[in-house]
Design an enzyme around this catalytic site. Structure first.
Site: not given
Lengths: 456, 456
Positions: B153-154, B119, B180, B88, B86, B427
Site C-alpha cells: 500500500e505504501e 497505519d 485506515d 506494510d 495493509h 508517516h
C-alpha cells in the site's frame, strides 16, 4: 645551477613517493571525525622540514588544527619569501564517483589521482622539494625563506589570521609565495593577480513541529521545502542578477582595459562546454564567461536537503528544509557586510508560515596584487624558463582569503604561482594533478628563488 | 451478543500482545532491504487467520509482496463484507526523532507508539479480532466475510489491482470495509466518504558532468540546485494556485451544500495551529483549512537533495539536484493525466543549461462513497453504539487509491471505518494509536457485523 635542476630530474620518483605518502593521509578539516588524520598531515610536513637544514622548524598549536612553521635566514640583505600552503583537504564525497579511492593515490595517463593532489598538498610540496634540491647539492640558497602550512584552509582559516597577528615579527617577509591556483590551460602558465572573496551562508527553514502526512495536512500547512525553493529562486532574477539589496554597492566595475585583458586570453568556450558536458552556459547578463568566473560576484547553492531522499516514494510533508548558499565576492565587497545583507534579505522575504534561520559560515576578502610588483616579474620569468612560454596574468574565481590578510597584516603582496589546472576537479571526485606539473613546479620554484635577488 | 463484547473486554491484554508482535516486524515496503520482514508480516497474518475457523486462508504470491486472503461464508442470503487492510509500513526515518524505537512498541499515556500502530496494522487487526470474538464465544457470525491484506500500500499497490481483476469471483462482495483513516477528533467518530487521489513525481536535474569548484566555475555554469528551486517555485503562484496548464480542468467545484457541510464540522483552527507549532497557515486562496485538506487538490515537495549536506561548508557547484513532488487530487482528476501534465509543464519551463528528467512514481484515483449506501448507515450506528456519539461524515485528504479500484472492478462501495486520529503522526516519527481506540475499534467492528443484516 644545473646541479639543482639535475637533482630535481634525478629524484622525481623519490619526490612522487613522498607526495603519495602525504596524499594517503585523509586530512579532512571540514569533518571533525578526521581530527587525528589532520594532525598526522601536520607531522608529515614537520618531518619533511626537519630533514632540511633549517634554522628552525616547529609546530604551533592553535585552538583548532596546528600550524607548521619553518625558516632559513641566509642573508638579511636578500629578499625574504614566506611560502604559504595548506595540508587539509576537502571531503571526498560522493565516494561512489571516484574511479580509485581518494586516499590511495594512483597515476593514470600522467595524472596523480587523489584528494588533495592539486589542492593543495601537491602544489605546496613543490617549494619544500625546491629547497631540498639546493641543499642536497650544496648550492647556496639565494633568498631567505619561511614556510607556513595551515590545516584549516578548507574551513576558512579561523585560526590563521589570529596567528599571523600574534607573530608579525616571525612572519616578516617581502612577499608571500602561494601555489594553490590553476594555470590558464595545459602547458599555458599563468600568474593569478586577482582572487574572489567568499561569503558562505546556511538557510534553515522550520515548518510544522514534525514531519506530517502530506495527504492529511497538504494544502493547509505551508511546506518548508517549497518555501525554501521560493526564497532561493528570488535571490537572482532571470538575467542572473543577484536581488539582495545593496549587494553590488561596493563592486568595482570592470574598466575597458580590464575587459581588453580578458579578451586577449585564448579561451575556447565550445571546448569549455564540451569538457563540462553542457549544451549551454548561463550567468550574469552583459558579461562573458571569463568575467563571470573571476571579476563578477555570484551566488550558488552548494547543498540542499529536505524530507525523504530514499528509494521510492514517501508521502511526507517535511518539517524542515535547509540549504548551504555561498557568494563569491570581488573588490571591494566585504564578506561580513555581504553576509549581513544576505541574512537581512532572506529574513525579509521569509513568510510567517515558517521560521527561517540564516547562519554565517566562513567568509574571505577578495584580493588584487599590483602587476608592477618585482616578485611577479621574477615569477613570470621563472615560469618562462621552465615552460618556455610567457605566462598570462589572470584573475581567478576561487578564494584564498588569506591573501588579503597577508596584505593587511604583514603588508606583503602575494605571488600566486599556480601549477594546477581548472580541470583538476578539486573539491570534486577524481581530483588530479599532472605529474609533469608537479615536477615542473619544483623546477619553477627553484628558478624563482634563483632569479628573485636580481629583481629586488 | 454481550458474550462477544465481554470476550473483547476480557481479552484486551491478549489482543495488545498480539498487535505488539505484529508491530515488531519492520515490514517497510518502500525499501527493498526489508523484503524478508515484509514476508514475515504476511505470514504473521496468515497464522492469525489459520487460528480462526475459516473456510479458507492462504497467501497469494505476486511479482511483488504477497497478498494474504481469508474467507468465511456463513449464509449466501447474508451480505458479504470484504475487509481490506495493509501490513506494510512507511520507513521510520528520521530515526533520531523517535522517543522509543519504531519497531519496539511501547505504551505511553494510553497510546501505542510504533511505526504501523495506526497505519495500518493496529486498525486493520481490529476486524480479525472481532471475528475471533464471535467464534471463541460460539456466536454465529452474522455476515459473510472475506479478508484481503496487501503488503504494497505504501508503494502504490502495484500488484493489488491486477490481483483483483484476476480474482473477481473470489473477491465478490457487497461492500468493502477499510479501517485506515482517522476520526474527526478524539472521542469524535467519523466516517470518511471522500478521499483524495495522488500523483507522485520525481524531478532530477543534471547540470555539469561532475561536481565543480564553485569559485572556479560559479557565475558561468548554471547551478542545478538553483534551477530546481526556480522550477519548483514556479509550480504555484503566491495565492497557492497550481500553475500547471490544465491542472484544474477536471476538478469538481464545491457546491454551496458541500461548503455548508464543512462549516458544520467542529473545527478549532487555533488549536490546529498550536498542535503543529505554527504561527500561520497557508493554502489555496478562497478556501478554508478543511476544504484545502480534503476537497481541493494540492502540490507538495516530499523530499529534496543536492550537493553537500554534511557538517561545515563545502564550496561545490553540484552536478545534480533532485526532488520528490506529489499532488493530491480530487474528483474527477485522473492521476495519469495529471502526471502527464506535470511532466510536460516541468519540461517546458526547464532551461537548456541543464537536463531535466521527470519520472512518475505511483498514483491513485480520488473517490467518493454514496452517502445513502446502507452499509454507511450500519457503520454509523455501530460507531454510535460504541462511542455513544453520532459520527460525522467527512472527506479526508489522504489517499486510498484502492477504494476507487474496488468500485471500478468489483462494483463495491467502501466503508471507511477509521479509528485513528490525525495526530497519530502516521508517516512521521513517534507514530501512535490510542489503545482505547484499538479496543473500541474491535467493539465497533463486531457491532457493525451484528447490525449490518438488518439494514440490507
Amino acid at each position: 645551477m644545473s646541479e639543482v635542476a639535475d637533482y630535481i630530474d634525478i629524484n622525481k620518483e623519490q619526490f612522487k613517493h613522498e607526495l603519495f605518502d602525504f596524499l594517503r593521509i585523509p586530512s579532512i578539516s571540514t569533518d571533525s571525525d578526521y581530527k587525528n588524520e589532520v594532525i598526522d598531515a601536520a607531522n608529515f610536513l614537520l618531518d619533511n622540514l626537519n630533514n632540511l637544514d633549517l634554522d628552525r622548524a616547529e609546530v604551533f598549536e592553535t585552538s583548532g588544527n596546528p600550524i607548521v612553521y619553518g625558516e632559513l635566514i641566509t642573508d638579511n640583505s636578500k629578499p625574504t619569501v614566506l611560502v604559504y600552503g595548506h595540508y587539509d583537504v576537502q571531503p571526498p564525497d560522493p565516494m561512489d564517483k571516484w574511479e580509485t579511492p581518494p586516499f590511495d593515490p594512483k597515476v593514470r595517463d600522467g595524472d596523480i589521482y587523489a584528494r588533495g593532489a592539486s589542492d593543495d598538498k601537491g602544489q605546496s610540496f613543490t617549494h619544500v622539494k625546491a629547497l631540498e634540491a639546493y641543499q642536497e647539492t650544496d648550492t647556496e640558497f639565494p633568498v631567505n625563506i619561511k614556510f607556513i602550512f595551515e590545516g584549516e584552509e578548507e574551513i576558512g582559516s579561523p585560526n590563521l589570521v589570529p596567528f599571523i597577528e600574534e607573530h608579525k615579527d616571525l612572519l616578516e617577509c617581502d612577499m608571500v609565495l602561494i601555489s594553490d591556483t590553476a594555470m590558464f590551460a595545459e602547458d599555458t602558465p599563468s600568474i593569478t593577480y586577482g582572487l574572489r572573496g567568499l561569503a558562505y551562508m546556511e538557510i534553515n527553514v522550520q515548518g510544522p513541529n514534525r514531519d506530517l502526512h502530506s495527504g492529511v495536512y497538504g494544502g493547509a500547512v505551508d511546506n518548508p521545502a517549497n518555501v525554501l525553493c521560493e526564497i532561493i529562486a528570488q535571490l537572482k532574477d532571470e538575467d542572473g542578477v543577484i536581488q539582495i539589496d545593496g549587494f553590488y554597492d561596493d563592486v568595482v566595475e570592470l574598466t575597458e582595459e580590464d575587459r581588453e585583458t580578458f579578451k586577449k586570453l585564448p579561451f575556447d568556450e565550445e571546448g569549455y562546454k564540451d569538457e563540462l558536458g553542457l549544451k549551454a552556459l548561463k550567468g550574469e547578463k552583459g558579461y562573458n564567461t571569463l568575467e563571470r568566473t573571476s571579476a563578477r560576484p555570484t551566488l550558488d547553492v552548494n547543498g540542499m536537503w529536505s524530507g525523504y531522499q530514499g528509494e521510492g516514494a514517501k508521502t511526507v510533508l517535511p518539517a524542515k528544509a535547509g540549504a548551504k548558499v555561498s557568494m563569491r565576492l570581488v573588490p571591494d565587497q566585504d564578506p561580513k557586510k555581504i553576509a549581513k545583507l544576505f541574512k537581512e534579505h532572506v529574513e525579509s522575504i521569509a513568510p510567517d508560515t515558517v521560521t527561517v534561520e540564516v547562519e554565517e559560515h566562513h567568509g574571505g576578502h577578495p584580493a588584487i596584487t599590483d602587476l608592477t610588483f618585482y616578485g611577479l616579474q621574477a615569477a613570470a620569468d621563472a615560469f618562462e624558463a621552465v615552460y618556455d612560454k610567457e605566462p598570462f596574468f589572470t584573475r581567478e574565481g576561487g578564494s584564498i582569503p588569506i591573501v588579503a590578510d597577508f596584505q593587511k597584516i604583514l603588508g606583503a603582496q602575494s605571488i600566486l604561482m599556480g601549477f594546477g589546472l581548472n580541470s583538476d576537479a578539486i573539491h570534486s571526485p577524481n581530483e588530479k594533478f599532472a605529474l609533469k606539473d608537479f615536477y615542473r613546479g619544483i623546477h619553477t620554484s627553484s628558478k624563482f628563488f634563483e632569479l628573485l635577488p636580481d629583481y629586488s
